[in-house]
Write a protein that holds these residues in place. Structure first.
Motif, mmCIF file in Angstrom:
data_model
loop_
_atom_site.group_PDB
_atom_site.id
_atom_site.type_symbol
_atom_site.label_atom_id
_atom_site.label_comp_id
_atom_site.label_asym_id
_atom_site.label_seq_id
_atom_site.Cartn_x
_atom_site.Cartn_y
_atom_site.Cartn_z
ATOM 1 N N ALA A 229 0.820 -1.157 0.024
ATOM 2 C CA ALA A 229 -0.016 -0.021 0.028
ATOM 3 C C ALA A 229 0.962 1.228 0.075
ATOM 4 C CB ALA A 229 -1.113 0.019 1.201
ATOM 5 N N SER A 230 1.939 1.045 0.588
ATOM 6 C CA SER A 230 3.039 2.373 0.393
ATOM 7 C C SER A 230 3.799 2.504 -0.796
ATOM 8 C CB SER A 230 3.874 2.240 1.660
ATOM 9 O OG SER A 230 2.943 1.929 2.937
ATOM 10 N N PHE A 231 4.282 1.396 -1.290
ATOM 11 C CA PHE A 231 5.252 1.515 -2.440
ATOM 12 C C PHE A 231 5.142 0.664 -3.466
ATOM 13 C CE2 PHE A 231 7.275 1.910 1.965
ATOM 14 C CZ PHE A 231 7.586 3.175 2.029
ATOM 15 N N LYS A 232 4.701 -0.409 -3.531
ATOM 16 C CA LYS A 232 4.751 -1.330 -4.393
ATOM 17 C C LYS A 232 3.653 -1.511 -5.577
ATOM 18 C CE LYS A 232 6.315 -6.430 -4.756
ATOM 19 N NZ LYS A 232 6.370 -7.597 -3.876
ATOM 20 N N ASP A 233 2.451 -1.021 -4.973
ATOM 21 C CA ASP A 233 1.343 -1.127 -5.797
ATOM 22 C C ASP A 233 1.183 0.487 -6.422
ATOM 23 O OD1 ASP A 233 -1.762 -0.574 -6.541
ATOM 24 O OD2 ASP A 233 -1.510 -2.704 -6.740
ATOM 25 N N ARG A 234 1.202 0.474 -7.869
ATOM 26 C CA ARG A 234 1.232 1.884 -8.291
ATOM 27 C C ARG A 234 0.044 2.921 -7.830
ATOM 28 N NH1 ARG A 234 1.981 1.882 -14.347
ATOM 29 N NH2 ARG A 234 1.552 4.099 -14.214
ATOM 30 N N ASN A 235 -1.281 2.058 -7.834
ATOM 31 C CA ASN A 235 -2.487 3.013 -7.529
ATOM 32 C C ASN A 235 -2.405 3.072 -6.016
ATOM 33 O OD1 ASN A 235 -3.481 2.776 -10.009
ATOM 34 N ND2 ASN A 235 -4.859 1.049 -9.648
ATOM 35 N N LEU A 236 -2.075 2.174 -5.163
ATOM 36 C CA LEU A 236 -1.969 2.508 -3.788
ATOM 37 C C LEU A 236 -0.917 3.504 -3.362
ATOM 38 C CD1 LEU A 236 -2.453 -1.282 -2.296
ATOM 39 C CD2 LEU A 236 -4.173 0.698 -2.514
ATOM 40 N N LEU A 237 0.202 3.313 -3.939
ATOM 41 C CA LEU A 237 1.243 4.381 -3.853
ATOM 42 C C LEU A 237 0.565 5.857 -4.250
ATOM 43 C CD1 LEU A 237 3.975 5.585 -3.390
ATOM 44 C CD2 LEU A 237 4.579 4.887 -5.830
ATOM 45 N N SER A 342 -13.154 9.687 -3.019
ATOM 46 C CA SER A 342 -12.626 9.119 -4.402
ATOM 47 C C SER A 342 -11.489 8.342 -3.980
ATOM 48 C CB SER A 342 -12.394 10.053 -5.373
ATOM 49 O OG SER A 342 -13.590 10.733 -5.597
ATOM 50 N N LEU A 343 -10.314 8.742 -3.114
ATOM 51 C CA LEU A 343 -9.406 7.982 -2.910
ATOM 52 C C LEU A 343 -9.589 6.854 -1.837
ATOM 53 C CD1 LEU A 343 -7.024 11.010 -1.969
ATOM 54 C CD2 LEU A 343 -6.552 9.366 -3.579
ATOM 55 N N ILE A 344 -10.494 6.939 -0.644
ATOM 56 C CA ILE A 344 -10.608 5.737 -0.055
ATOM 57 C C ILE A 344 -11.359 4.795 -0.910
ATOM 58 C CG2 ILE A 344 -12.090 5.008 1.893
ATOM 59 C CD1 ILE A 344 -11.986 7.930 3.207
ATOM 60 N N ALA A 345 -12.264 5.056 -1.955
ATOM 61 C CA ALA A 345 -12.940 4.075 -2.698
ATOM 62 C C ALA A 345 -11.850 3.261 -3.698
ATOM 63 C CB ALA A 345 -13.911 4.774 -3.626
ATOM 64 N N ALA A 346 -10.880 4.285 -4.097
ATOM 65 C CA ALA A 346 -9.589 3.797 -4.801
ATOM 66 C C ALA A 346 -9.124 2.847 -4.264
ATOM 67 C CB ALA A 346 -8.883 5.022 -5.352
ATOM 68 N N VAL A 347 -8.571 3.022 -2.884
ATOM 69 C CA VAL A 347 -7.946 2.120 -2.206
ATOM 70 C C VAL A 347 -8.588 0.758 -1.879
ATOM 71 C CG1 VAL A 347 -6.818 1.699 0.186
ATOM 72 C CG2 VAL A 347 -6.428 4.041 -0.935
ATOM 73 N N SER A 348 -10.204 1.019 -1.622
ATOM 74 C CA SER A 348 -10.927 -0.280 -1.651
ATOM 75 C C SER A 348 -10.770 -1.012 -2.704
ATOM 76 C CB SER A 348 -12.381 0.175 -1.042
ATOM 77 O OG SER A 348 -12.102 0.876 0.102
ATOM 78 N N ASP A 349 -11.002 -0.490 -4.042
ATOM 79 C CA ASP A 349 -11.041 -1.035 -5.270
ATOM 80 C C ASP A 349 -9.801 -2.072 -5.490
ATOM 81 O OD1 ASP A 349 -13.344 0.336 -5.819
ATOM 82 O OD2 ASP A 349 -12.349 1.777 -6.844
ATOM 83 N N ALA A 350 -8.526 -1.261 -5.081
ATOM 84 C CA ALA A 350 -7.285 -2.232 -4.960
ATOM 85 C C ALA A 350 -6.865 -3.090 -4.260
ATOM 86 C CB ALA A 350 -6.016 -1.029 -5.316
ATOM 87 N N SER A 351 -7.820 -3.500 -3.142
ATOM 88 C CA SER A 351 -7.608 -4.310 -2.016
ATOM 89 C C SER A 351 -8.561 -5.619 -1.939
ATOM 90 C CB SER A 351 -7.667 -3.592 -0.805
ATOM 91 O OG SER A 351 -6.766 -2.296 -0.787
#
Length: 416
Positions: A229-237, A342-351
């Motif tokens: 979530a911090s560095f590896k996944d580009r969307n989460l980064l 939108s950011l919270i939803a984007a993180v949820s989408d990628a998890s």
């Protein structure tokens, strides 16, 4: 023994309509959570300057720094605790920790007491607000996630804004303490009682969603989720850095806007209006932007929102009268409304559902660390170059963050 009393599996269903009673209860509770922050937005910086005669902007903003660091750390562990102990227990713990906060501010004999109160407030907010977000996402499932987050943040930030206005109004008539802070006592008692007596845990909703997920769960450790979530996944980064900068400019506005407007001759009541408009527009706007992110996608709203925030900050710094500052506050609120859900939803989408709570906690760690970084950096710049220079610098950084998200993030094909 289960952490809380759960529904029978056959009765567990996903969706806003299917869970509207618990969803509505969590909205009310998050309004009380937001109100606890709102008691500080207008009056606490002025308490530092006027009652304790703190001269340094950095020292005055230290209450935001302590809040931001502790809240960020609480966010980081809240997801792990929620997965192990249950969402409800973490929510109740957050309220119990926050109960002493208004009393410490009311009776504070020195500025250090206010800083200590904000350590507890940061811990309380990291647990309580995080759980209201996670539990709503659990209840609605993958469809309408942006709408659910938008409603949650609407309740919280409208409460922040209304409380900022009310505290400014009360302070203009009764003084900075204790009358405005009594609102926090009411919020704390009400939120604690409702969380203990009425909230039900949502872990079985998570299990149901996970059983329906197209992709199988990966057995990820907390360390692996943190790195991802911090560095590896580009969307989460991209989301983590945008969240950090978003709250960086909010931390700056929380700490120095009241001082900035005071030096320009505004009274407490009009400062309260400006401090209320920003979170109210932010909160109300999310009722619109949350569902829009489900329909249009997250990326355009996030990039556009960061740019709108930057314009609002520049207008605030360079405008010469109340009308311009009001416009700046509206734009800052509108831009944040576009970004936040939108950011919270984007993180949820990628998890994946099985590690989504931990992923959200990592995102919220980076996001709320922005409070401390914003307050500290703005305070240092303001002490050296003045308030306007600090606001302009944060505005430029906000624009750069939106540009980075534009380049780094990849839009999910079907956010809903």
């Amino acid at each position: 023994m289960p952490a809380t009393s759960l529904q029978e599996p056959s009765s567990v269903r996903l969706g806003l309509k299917e869970n509207w009673q618990q969803f509505s209860l969590l909205l009310l509770i998050n309004a009380f959570v937001g109100g606890m922050v709102g008691i500080e937005r207008t009056v606490v910086p002025l308490i530092g300057a006027n009652e304790f005669h703190v001269k340094s902007t950095v020292l005055i903003t230290s209450f935001v720094i302590s809040f931001g660091v502790v809240k960020a750390l609480a966010n980081l562990v809240s997801g792990q605790l929620a997965d192990r102990l249950g969402r409800k227990r973490v929510l109740v713990a957050g309220w119990l920790i926050g109960l002493p906060v208004p009393f410490m501010i009311i009776f504070a004999p020195s500025w250090e007491w206010v800083i200590a109160a904000n350590v507890l407030l940061g811990l309380s907010q990291g647990f309580a607000w995080s759980m209201t977000v996670v539990m709503k996402v659990d209840l609605v499932g993958p469809k309408g996630r942006g709408f659910a987050v938008g409603l949650n943040e609407f309740a919280g930030y409208v409460a922040v804004g209304l409380t900022a206005f009310l505290t400014g109004y009360l302070a203009s008539r009764y003084g900075l303490r204790p009358m405005p802070i009594y609102l926090g006592v009411i919020y704390g008692i009400a939120g604690t009682i409702l969380s203990i007596l009425a909230v039900r845990d949502t872990r079985q909703h998570v299990q149901l969603e996970a059983s329906r997920a197209a992709n199988p769960a990966s057995a990820l450790s907390f360390r692996e989720v943190f790195v991802l979530a911090s560095f590896k996944d580009r969307n989460l980064l991209a989301a983590s850095q945008a969240g950090l900068v978003n709250n960086l400019n909010d931390g700056m506005s929380w700490g120095i806007f009241p001082l900035f407007f005071t030096t320009l001759g505004l009274g407490i009541e009009r400062i309260g209006v400006l401090k209320a408009v920003y979170p109210i527009v932010w909160g109300v706007g999310q009722v619109v932007t949350g569902p829009l992110s489900d329909r249009w996608g997250r990326k355009g709203l996030i990039v556009g929102g960061m740019c709108v925030q930057a314009v609002g900050l520049l207008i605030t710094a360079l405008g010469g009268h109340f009308g311009w500052w009001l416009v700046g506050s509206v734009l800052l609120g509108a831009g944040t409304a576009m970004v936040y859900p939108s950011l919270i939803a984007a993180v949820s989408d990628a998890s994946h559902p099985t590690w989504r709570a931990r992923s959200l906690s990592v995102y919220r760690f980076w996001r709320d660390l922005g409070y401390a970084i914003g307050a500290l950096s703005a305070g240092l710049i303001a002490d050296r170059f003045g308030f306007s220079a600090a606001i302009v610098a944060i505005g430029v950084l906000t624009f750069m963050s939106g540009t980075f998200y534009l380049v780094a993030a990849v839009e999910a094909k079907n956010p809903a």
